[in-house]
Design a protein around this motif. Structure first.
Motif, mmCIF file in Angstrom:
data_model
loop_
_atom_site.group_PDB
_atom_site.id
_atom_site.type_symbol
_atom_site.label_atom_id
_atom_site.label_comp_id
_atom_site.label_asym_id
_atom_site.label_seq_id
_atom_site.Cartn_x
_atom_site.Cartn_y
_atom_site.Cartn_z
ATOM 1 N N HIS A 154 0.866 -1.167 0.000
ATOM 2 C CA HIS A 154 0.000 0.000 0.000
ATOM 3 C C HIS A 154 0.914 1.232 0.000
ATOM 4 O O HIS A 154 2.126 1.090 0.151
ATOM 5 C CB HIS A 154 -0.883 0.030 1.251
ATOM 6 C CG HIS A 154 -1.749 -1.186 1.413
ATOM 7 N ND1 HIS A 154 -2.992 -1.306 0.839
ATOM 8 C CD2 HIS A 154 -1.535 -2.344 2.078
ATOM 9 C CE1 HIS A 154 -3.507 -2.490 1.157
ATOM 10 N NE2 HIS A 154 -2.642 -3.142 1.907
ATOM 11 N N CYS A 189 -4.623 5.832 -0.418
ATOM 12 C CA CYS A 189 -3.685 4.751 -0.707
ATOM 13 C C CYS A 189 -3.256 4.983 -2.151
ATOM 14 O O CYS A 189 -4.101 5.103 -3.037
ATOM 15 C CB CYS A 189 -4.322 3.391 -0.564
ATOM 16 S SG CYS A 189 -3.186 2.058 -1.020
ATOM 17 N N CYS A 193 -4.018 -1.907 -4.784
ATOM 18 C CA CYS A 193 -3.928 -3.039 -3.852
ATOM 19 C C CYS A 193 -5.143 -3.961 -3.943
ATOM 20 O O CYS A 193 -5.397 -4.739 -3.046
ATOM 21 C CB CYS A 193 -3.748 -2.513 -2.429
ATOM 22 S SG CYS A 193 -4.987 -1.312 -1.931
ATOM 23 N N HIS A 197 -9.265 -0.654 -3.747
ATOM 24 C CA HIS A 197 -8.144 0.284 -3.582
ATOM 25 C C HIS A 197 -8.592 1.743 -3.525
ATOM 26 O O HIS A 197 -8.145 2.517 -2.690
ATOM 27 C CB HIS A 197 -7.149 0.065 -4.725
ATOM 28 C CG HIS A 197 -6.277 1.224 -5.029
ATOM 29 N ND1 HIS A 197 -5.250 1.629 -4.202
ATOM 30 C CD2 HIS A 197 -6.283 2.102 -6.068
ATOM 31 C CE1 HIS A 197 -4.663 2.689 -4.729
ATOM 32 N NE2 HIS A 197 -5.265 2.992 -5.851
#
Ligand code: CUA
Length: 326
Positions: A154, A189, A193, A197
């Protein structure tokens, strides 16, 4: 409390056409480097393009005008146009390295907060053990973040603080800042991910001097002060359950909490269990043990991260969402 937070306007701290508002000491440093490079580039772009266009027109070939003898060399001119850019590039390098070293070096005396990144939320652990989904910090105090990931890479990105730092599983990464603008800032972030996300956001609330300590003391003791079901509802919001489990029946990354307690749950291994206290406790401590059919086993374990009283509170909250008994 949560509703109040959403209504807080974003902190001001004057931004500009190119840059978001300034919220930390880094913002001033980073913007200075950016604008120096920007204006030097803009000036030379105009100068060089302007001269090129001017020369093309001024010295174009014309009927009946013989080309003049042109000079081949001008040492003074060549030295000048080499020396000036060299000095400017050195200044850029110096400003950039100085800012980078400062950003990369947390001061030894700083307020330390532990950061856990997981798909798909943030958790912040304060020195007294309290955990929150949002980052609360005191104004004008250096704050050091020691960050780790539960799963994948992240990235901790706060535009108004001008910091972005990857969080790599298996190692601790550190960053720090000193907030200069009270109010709400947004944490993103910045490393893809997984499916949620883009929802991996959190608020950063900068409290004026004195207010931070009061907030922390008050926030840390809510489990002991509230009725369990109410404390459970708050834990649901601040500990990251909300990110994947809805309370209105819509399926998310995990099963909805609405009507879950007491219901028969079909598992991926084909068996059926009743979602009672022990099943829910096990699902919090060892999420992969009994995964509901139709869902991916992506939930991180909360073993060691939730106290017994907190797990009980969450179970009590789930009971308030149970389907009425027939
Ligand atoms: Cu976490 Cu993207």
């Amino acid at each position: 409390m949560m509703g109040l937070l959403d209504q807080l306007p974003l902190a001001a701290g004057e931004g500009s056409f190119w840059m978001p508002p300034k919220g930390s000491t880094f913002a001033f440093e980073v913007d200075r480097v950016f604008y120096f490079i920007f204006w030097v580039s803009a000036l030379f772009f105009v100068l060089i393009t302007g001269l090129a266009v001017f020369f093309v027109i001024r010295y174009r070939r014309r009927e009946g005008v013989a080309p003049a003898e042109t000079p081949h060399h001008n040492l003074a001119l060549e030295l000048t146009w080499s020396a000036i850019p060299l000095v400017l590039v050195f200044v850029m390098f110096y400003m950039g390295v100085k800012a980078m070293i400062n950003i990369e070096t947390p001061p030894s005396r700083a307020y330390e907060i532990l950061v856990t990144a997981q798909r798909w939320n943030w958790l912040f652990t304060y020195p007294n053990g309290y955990v929150d989904k949002d980052l609360h910090v005191p104004l004008d105090v250096p704050v050091r973040l020691t960050m780790r990931s539960e799963d994948v890479i992240h990235s901790f990105y706060v535009p108004s603080f001008r910091i972005k730092k990857d969080i790599v599983p298996g190692k601790y990464t550190k960053t720090w800042f000193r907030a200069t603008e009270p109010g709400r800032h947004v944490l993103f972030c910045a490393e893809y991910c997984g499916t949620q996300h883009s929802d991996m956001l959190a608020d950063i609330v900068v409290h004026p001097a004195g207010e931070f300590e009061r907030w922390l003391e008050d926030a840390a003791s809510f489990v002991d002060k509230m009725p369990p079901a109410e404390a459970g509802r708050r834990l649901y919001e601040v500990r990251g359950c909300k990110q994947c489990h809805s309370v209105d029946g819509t399926a998310g990354i995990g099963p909805s909490f609405k009507g879950l307690f007491g219901a028969k749950q079909a598992l991926t291994n084909g068996s059926i269990v009743e979602a009672d206290e022990n099943y829910i406790r096990e699902s919090i401590m060892e999420p992969q043990a009994k995964v509901s059919a139709g869902y991916d086993p992506v939930m991180p374990t909360y073993k060691g991260r939730l106290k017994d009283a907190e797990i009980t509170a969450i179970i009590e909250y789930l009971k308030t969402l149970a389907a009425p008994r027939k």
